[in-house]
Design an enzyme around this catalytic site. Structure first.
Site, PDB file in Angstrom:
ATOM      1  N   GLY A 221      54.141  17.904 -35.257  1.00 31.13           N
ATOM      2  CA  GLY A 221      55.441  18.533 -35.302  1.00 31.13           C
ATOM      3  C   GLY A 221      55.559  19.500 -36.471  1.00 31.13           C
ATOM      4  O   GLY A 221      54.584  20.145 -36.885  1.00 31.13           O
ATOM      5  N   SER A 222      56.751  19.565 -37.023  1.00 30.00           N
ATOM      6  CA  SER A 222      57.032  20.590 -38.028  1.00 30.00           C
ATOM      7  C   SER A 222      56.317  20.399 -39.352  1.00 30.00           C
ATOM      8  O   SER A 222      56.334  21.301 -40.188  1.00 30.00           O
ATOM      9  CB  SER A 222      58.545  20.668 -38.267  1.00 30.00           C
ATOM     10  OG  SER A 222      59.208  21.152 -37.116  1.00 30.00           O
ATOM     11  N   THR A 223      55.684  19.238 -39.593  1.00 34.95           N
ATOM     12  CA  THR A 223      54.883  19.123 -40.814  1.00 34.95           C
ATOM     13  C   THR A 223      53.729  20.123 -40.786  1.00 34.95           C
ATOM     14  O   THR A 223      53.240  20.552 -41.836  1.00 34.95           O
ATOM     15  CB  THR A 223      54.317  17.703 -40.997  1.00 34.95           C
ATOM     16  OG1 THR A 223      53.510  17.354 -39.866  1.00 34.95           O
ATOM     17  CG2 THR A 223      55.451  16.687 -41.146  1.00 34.95           C
ATOM     18  N   PHE A 224      53.298  20.525 -39.585  1.00 34.36           N
ATOM     19  CA  PHE A 224      52.206  21.499 -39.451  1.00 34.36           C
ATOM     20  C   PHE A 224      52.652  22.894 -39.874  1.00 34.36           C
ATOM     21  O   PHE A 224      51.809  23.776 -40.088  1.00 34.36           O
ATOM     22  CB  PHE A 224      51.707  21.511 -38.006  1.00 34.36           C
ATOM     23  CG  PHE A 224      50.430  22.277 -37.797  1.00 34.36           C
ATOM     24  CD1 PHE A 224      49.212  21.744 -38.177  1.00 34.36           C
ATOM     25  CD2 PHE A 224      50.454  23.542 -37.216  1.00 34.36           C
ATOM     26  CE1 PHE A 224      48.026  22.449 -37.984  1.00 34.36           C
ATOM     27  CE2 PHE A 224      49.280  24.254 -37.009  1.00 34.36           C
ATOM     28  CZ  PHE A 224      48.058  23.703 -37.395  1.00 34.36           C
ATOM     29  N   LYS A 225      53.954  23.114 -40.001  1.00 38.12           N
ATOM     30  CA  LYS A 225      54.440  24.424 -40.453  1.00 38.12           C
ATOM     31  C   LYS A 225      53.930  24.767 -41.842  1.00 38.12           C
ATOM     32  O   LYS A 225      53.874  25.937 -42.215  1.00 38.12           O
ATOM     33  CB  LYS A 225      55.968  24.458 -40.412  1.00 38.12           C
ATOM     34  CG  LYS A 225      56.538  24.440 -38.997  1.00 38.12           C
ATOM     35  CD  LYS A 225      58.052  24.309 -38.991  1.00 38.12           C
ATOM     36  CE  LYS A 225      58.590  24.224 -37.568  1.00 38.12           C
ATOM     37  NZ  LYS A 225      60.054  23.981 -37.526  1.00 38.12           N
TER      38      LYS A 225
END
Length: 488
Positions: A221-225
């Site tokens: 999810g957004s941790t990969f941002k």
């Protein structure tokens, strides 16, 4: 000699030759592998007749051998484990059914047969001293491990958490939940019950035997941002103030549109948003546009620099085997845009996302994770001692500083991860709420490190199918694990 007899003689000699070759292969080349095979029950029986070295955490034995013989003559050593299920995913278990975890990975040292113990073994033979295995000392911090374990147990969550020392790569915590008490399957006096317990664990749909921290992949999810932002800074000369189109819904030539976090959600009123603000509030559409602008290969290469996409056979061992994380290059905008926000075909273990956080914390340098600190012989002499080793330089020091500054905004006012904040201290973080493609609810993430200005610990926490957000569910567990280090 007539022809039939000659042919029979040749055939018989050929069979003998094949038999001799097979025996030579097994005894000369396969002997050690067969001895170490965890399915070798004779190997297990031999274990019971001699003491095995302990596994230690912070100077305390969490796995050790105890003589449970009732007749008082022949020794019968059984493995005992402390901490309930808290350490089981790492220590593993020695049982009649299988050998797992450190018990398996460090088996030859624990049982004393390793070549590095040959001098000690020879000395014991000469002196008549009973042989002993070496003691394996782990890097785990009991306070960190307990904080993570209690967070999952008290919350009734499934998932995993990993904490690393960003400057060395030492694993300070590795929680997988649900888990099990190794003592339930280690009994040598009631083997039938031990085997039945193990089979019950194997059939449990919640998979308590699975080490989720090291061997389960999730959409991050957004941790990969954080990875996407790193690639934008490194390859597109972006800065925290650089902007990208951030519509409420991002349309693609093919495939469904990409909305922001909630239906109708907005990042900057639909106007272009800065990279820093997109990380702070976790904007989907702008980060997807960054991924599309840089291209799938560039994004994948940046992920590889953090540890994703290992070549076959090159997966990490710490020394426990670690399942490789994936971020393949994408070409279609709809898929690439979603990859930029940790969806699509991106999959990561909790250890991998802890490595991302640790790499940013350590000035862009990712250290190789390890869980065995040292191995001591029975006389307390050092057999092996792990030295910190660089895994990669994932990003430049200046890029790491930009990422750190943006991640600090996440735990501050207006950020998506305020529940990860520690009073009186700057904490860098990033939340994530990953769609799973089913009806079981989202996976909820938090990665981060503290203190932000002088990091001592980096963490990654994932809660399976929590149905909430990373900021509300995962961040409090991450905060507790970080506090266990920074408030000691």
């Amino acid at each position: 000699m007539n022809t039939p007899i000659r042919r029979l003689s040749i055939f018989t000699m050929a069979l003998f030759a094949i038999l001799m070759l097979n025996l030579s292969w097994i005894q000369g080349f396969r002997a050690n592998a067969l001895i170490e095979d965890p399915l070798n029950k004779r190997q297990y029986s031999e274990y019971l007749s001699q003491p095995r070295g302990p596994i230690e955490i912070a100077g305390e034995s969490v796995a050790f051998s105890e003589d449970v013989a009732e007749d008082g003559t022949s020794p019968l050593y059984q493995r005992e484990y402390t901490g309930g299920g808290m350490y089981t995913p790492i220590t593993g278990v020695l049982s009649v059914y299988s050998t797992t975890g450190i018990e398996r990975a460090q088996n030859s040292l624990l049982d004393g047969t390793d070549d590095r113990l040959a001098v000690r073994n020879f000395r014991d033979i000469i002196t008549g001293r009973d042989p002993e295995g070496a003691r394996v000392q782990l890097t785990l911090d009991p306070a960190v491990q307990e904080a993570g374990y209690n967070g999952f147990q008290n919350g009734g969550f499934q998932g995993a958490a990993v904490a690393l020392d960003p400057s060395t790569g030492a694993v300070l915590g590795a929680v997988s939940y649900p888990t099990f008490d190794a003592n339930d399957v280690a009994s040598v006096t009631d083997r039938n019950t031990a085997v039945a317990n193990f089979q019950e664990l194997e059939n449990d749909p919640s998979q308590p035997l699975l080490n989720r921290a090291l061997n389960e992949r999730y959409p991050p999810g957004s941790t990969f941002k954080v990875v996407t932002a790193a690639a934008a800074i490194e390859n597109l000369d972006a800065t925290p103030d650089s902007t990208q189109e951030a519509p409420d819904n991002l349309q693609f030539p093919t495939g469904p549109p990409l909305p922001n976090a909630t239906p109708g959600g907005t990042c900057n009123g639909g106007e272009p948003d800065t990279l820093a603000h997109s990380i702070q509030i976790s904007c989907n559409t702008s980060m997807a546009n960054w991924a599309i602008e840089m291209g799938g290969q560039t994004l994948s290469d940046q992920a590889t620099a953090f540890g994703f996409n290992p070549d076959e056979g090159e997966e990490l061992r710490i020394p426990l085997p670690v399942t490789g994380s994936l971020a393949p290059p994408e070409s279609e905008d709809s898929i690439l845009g979603r990859a930029g926000i940790g969806q699509s075909n991106v999959e990561a273990t909790p250890l991998q996302m802890a490595m991302v956080a640790a790499g940013v914390a350590n000035g862009g340098e990712v250290m190789r994770p390890y869980v065995v600190d040292s191995v001591l012989d029975s006389d307390m002499s050092v057999v092996t001692e792990t030295q910190p080793e660089t895994f990669s330089q994932a990003v430049s020091a200046s890029t790491a500083q930009d990422l750190k500054d943006m991640m600090v905004l996440v735990t501050g006012p207006g950020g998506s991860g305020t529940n990860g904040a520690i009073p009186g201290m700057e904490v860098a973080g990033k939340t994530g709420t990953a769609e799973t493609g089913g009806d079981q609810g989202t996976h909820n993430w938090f990665i981060g490190f503290a203190p932000a200005d002088d990091p001592e610990v980096a963490v990654a926490v994932v809660i399976e199918h929590g149905g909430g957000s990373g900021g509300t569910l995962a961040a409090p567990i991450a905060r507790a694990m970080m506090e266990a280090v920074v408030t000691e």
